[in-house]
Design a protein around this motif. Structure first.
Motif, PDB file in Angstrom:
ATOM      1  N   GLY A   4       1.101  -1.108   0.099  1.00  0.00           N
ATOM      2  CA  GLY A   4       0.410  -0.115  -0.049  1.00  0.00           C
ATOM      3  C   GLY A   4       1.050   1.531   0.070  1.00  0.00           C
ATOM      4  N   GLU A   5      -0.102   2.024   0.276  1.00  0.00           N
ATOM      5  CA  GLU A   5       0.715   3.483  -0.353  1.00  0.00           C
ATOM      6  C   GLU A   5       1.786   3.972   1.170  1.00  0.00           C
ATOM      7  OE1 GLU A   5      -1.006   8.242   0.012  1.00  0.00           O
ATOM      8  OE2 GLU A   5      -2.350   6.538   0.194  1.00  0.00           O
ATOM      9  N   ARG A   6       1.965   3.471   2.065  1.00  0.00           N
ATOM     10  CA  ARG A   6       2.677   3.886   2.936  1.00  0.00           C
ATOM     11  C   ARG A   6       3.828   3.261   3.456  1.00  0.00           C
ATOM     12  NH1 ARG A   6      -1.074   2.484   8.424  1.00  0.00           N
ATOM     13  NH2 ARG A   6      -2.434   2.991   7.355  1.00  0.00           N
ATOM     14  N   THR A   7       4.094   2.132   1.758  1.00  0.00           N
ATOM     15  CA  THR A   7       5.568   1.473   1.988  1.00  0.00           C
ATOM     16  C   THR A   7       5.379   1.867   0.190  1.00  0.00           C
ATOM     17  OG1 THR A   7       4.706  -0.762   1.238  1.00  0.00           O
ATOM     18  CG2 THR A   7       4.961  -0.289   3.745  1.00  0.00           C
ATOM     19  N   LEU A   8       5.240   2.996  -0.292  1.00  0.00           N
ATOM     20  CA  LEU A   8       5.346   3.053  -1.955  1.00  0.00           C
ATOM     21  C   LEU A   8       6.506   4.545  -1.301  1.00  0.00           C
ATOM     22  CD1 LEU A   8       4.153   3.505  -4.852  1.00  0.00           C
ATOM     23  CD2 LEU A   8       3.498   5.065  -4.291  1.00  0.00           C
ATOM     24  N   HIS A   9       8.050   3.586  -0.494  1.00  0.00           N
ATOM     25  CA  HIS A   9       8.968   4.556  -0.797  1.00  0.00           C
ATOM     26  C   HIS A   9       9.901   4.827  -1.832  1.00  0.00           C
ATOM     27  CE1 HIS A   9      11.452   1.138  -1.252  1.00  0.00           C
ATOM     28  NE2 HIS A   9      10.680   0.323  -0.874  1.00  0.00           N
ATOM     29  N   ALA A  10      10.241   5.644  -1.983  1.00  0.00           N
ATOM     30  CA  ALA A  10      11.510   6.317  -2.776  1.00  0.00           C
ATOM     31  C   ALA A  10      11.959   4.814  -4.033  1.00  0.00           C
ATOM     32  CB  ALA A  10      13.091   6.571  -2.391  1.00  0.00           C
ATOM     33  N   VAL A  11      12.597   3.981  -3.841  1.00  0.00           N
ATOM     34  CA  VAL A  11      12.952   3.291  -5.058  1.00  0.00           C
ATOM     35  C   VAL A  11      11.429   2.842  -5.299  1.00  0.00           C
ATOM     36  CG1 VAL A  11      13.593   0.780  -4.824  1.00  0.00           C
ATOM     37  CG2 VAL A  11      14.468   2.313  -2.956  1.00  0.00           C
TER      38      VAL A  11
ATOM     39  N   ALA B 228       2.535  -0.235 -11.430  1.00  0.00           N
ATOM     40  CA  ALA B 228       2.415  -0.563 -10.401  1.00  0.00           C
ATOM     41  C   ALA B 228       2.531  -2.243 -10.185  1.00  0.00           C
ATOM     42  CB  ALA B 228       0.926  -0.125  -9.726  1.00  0.00           C
ATOM     43  N   VAL B 229       2.681  -3.116 -10.901  1.00  0.00           N
ATOM     44  CA  VAL B 229       2.930  -4.221 -10.718  1.00  0.00           C
ATOM     45  C   VAL B 229       3.996  -4.126 -10.754  1.00  0.00           C
ATOM     46  CG1 VAL B 229       2.613  -6.065 -11.685  1.00  0.00           C
ATOM     47  CG2 VAL B 229       0.651  -5.549 -12.017  1.00  0.00           C
ATOM     48  N   GLU B 230       4.662  -4.057 -11.704  1.00  0.00           N
ATOM     49  CA  GLU B 230       6.408  -3.837 -11.717  1.00  0.00           C
ATOM     50  C   GLU B 230       6.976  -3.314 -10.623  1.00  0.00           C
ATOM     51  OE1 GLU B 230       8.476  -3.979 -15.146  1.00  0.00           O
ATOM     52  OE2 GLU B 230       6.553  -4.817 -17.046  1.00  0.00           O
ATOM     53  N   ALA B 231       6.336  -2.515  -9.893  1.00  0.00           N
ATOM     54  CA  ALA B 231       6.913  -1.858  -8.625  1.00  0.00           C
ATOM     55  C   ALA B 231       6.669  -2.574  -7.698  1.00  0.00           C
ATOM     56  CB  ALA B 231       6.467  -0.424  -8.271  1.00  0.00           C
TER      57      ALA B 231
ATOM     58  N   CYS C 221      -1.581   4.218  -6.201  1.00  0.00           N
ATOM     59  CA  CYS C 221       0.131   5.912  -6.612  1.00  0.00           C
ATOM     60  C   CYS C 221      -1.304   6.370  -6.480  1.00  0.00           C
ATOM     61  CB  CYS C 221      -0.020   4.967  -7.468  1.00  0.00           C
ATOM     62  SG  CYS C 221       1.865   3.918  -7.392  1.00  0.00           S
ATOM     63  N   TYR C 222      -2.235   6.527  -7.277  1.00  0.00           N
ATOM     64  CA  TYR C 222      -3.242   6.949  -7.320  1.00  0.00           C
ATOM     65  C   TYR C 222      -3.913   8.481  -5.687  1.00  0.00           C
ATOM     66  CZ  TYR C 222      -4.860   5.421 -12.215  1.00  0.00           C
ATOM     67  OH  TYR C 222      -4.756   4.558 -13.123  1.00  0.00           O
ATOM     68  N   ARG C 223      -3.426   7.143  -4.924  1.00  0.00           N
ATOM     69  CA  ARG C 223      -3.740   8.248  -3.838  1.00  0.00           C
ATOM     70  C   ARG C 223      -2.647   9.142  -3.429  1.00  0.00           C
ATOM     71  NH1 ARG C 223      -5.890   3.315  -1.247  1.00  0.00           N
ATOM     72  NH2 ARG C 223      -3.903   2.483  -0.650  1.00  0.00           N
ATOM     73  N   LEU C 224      -1.735   8.731  -4.030  1.00  0.00           N
ATOM     74  CA  LEU C 224      -0.077   9.533  -3.706  1.00  0.00           C
ATOM     75  C   LEU C 224      -0.021  10.786  -4.358  1.00  0.00           C
ATOM     76  CD1 LEU C 224       2.309  10.104  -1.546  1.00  0.00           C
ATOM     77  CD2 LEU C 224       3.783   8.356  -3.127  1.00  0.00           C
ATOM     78  N   ARG C 225      -0.571  10.187  -5.613  1.00  0.00           N
ATOM     79  CA  ARG C 225      -0.780  11.361  -6.246  1.00  0.00           C
ATOM     80  C   ARG C 225      -1.041  12.793  -5.998  1.00  0.00           C
ATOM     81  NH1 ARG C 225      -3.249  10.753 -12.825  1.00  0.00           N
ATOM     82  NH2 ARG C 225      -5.066  10.375 -11.453  1.00  0.00           N
ATOM     83  N   GLN C 226      -2.768  11.951  -5.918  1.00  0.00           N
ATOM     84  CA  GLN C 226      -3.642  13.358  -5.224  1.00  0.00           C
ATOM     85  C   GLN C 226      -2.911  13.867  -3.906  1.00  0.00           C
ATOM     86  OE1 GLN C 226      -7.033  10.895  -3.713  1.00  0.00           O
ATOM     87  NE2 GLN C 226      -8.151  11.546  -5.883  1.00  0.00           N
TER      88      GLN C 226
END
Length: 131
Positions: free
Chosen positions: A5-12, A31-34, A41-46
């Motif tokens: 999820g979003e919390r672990t969408l770290h820099a890498v 998203a799948v490949e990351a 990703c959509y939430r983070l973009r917002q």
């Protein structure tokens, strides 16, 4: 790799998402490949203006690559990879309509652009087959 999820969408993971997005212009595949959930990703973009800007830049690059591939295929200089021309044209037309083009001096209906490009691509195909 399990999606996170979003919390672990770290820099890498963000960087990998943006790299694949720039190469493919495909959010789901990126998203799948990351290894993340697309909705994260959509939430983070917002929430994150910097990520949103990087997302748009990556999409722009992806669309430039798509356009270049389509043009190379039309001109017979492409790598002969399978490309759905109609779908590619629709995607590019939607992108152009959605973002506008500063260099355009008049608004051209998407249908007109699409039909013109399809006619030109068909003519190039016929010419290449007869050569």
């Amino acid at each position: 790799m399990a999606e996170v999820g979003e919390r672990t969408l770290h820099a890498v993971r963000r960087q990998r998402f943006l790299e694949v997005l720039a190469a493919t212009a495909n959010v789901t595949r990126s998203a799948v490949e990351a290894g993340v959930e697309a909705r994260a990703c959509y939430r983070l973009r917002q929430r994150d203006a910097g990520f949103a800007a990087a997302w748009e830049a990556a999409l722009d690059e992806g669309y430039v690559r798509l356009e270049a591939s389509l043009l190379a295929t039309a001109m017979g200089t492409g790598e002969e990879e399978a490309i759905d021309r109609k779908l590619a044209l629709e995607v590019l037309a939607r992108r152009a309509a959605g973002r506008g083009r500063a260099s355009m001096t008049r608004q051209v209906p998407i249908e007109e652009v699409e039909s013109t490009l399809i006619r030109k691509l068909d003519a190039l195909d016929r010419k290449a087959r007869s050569a």
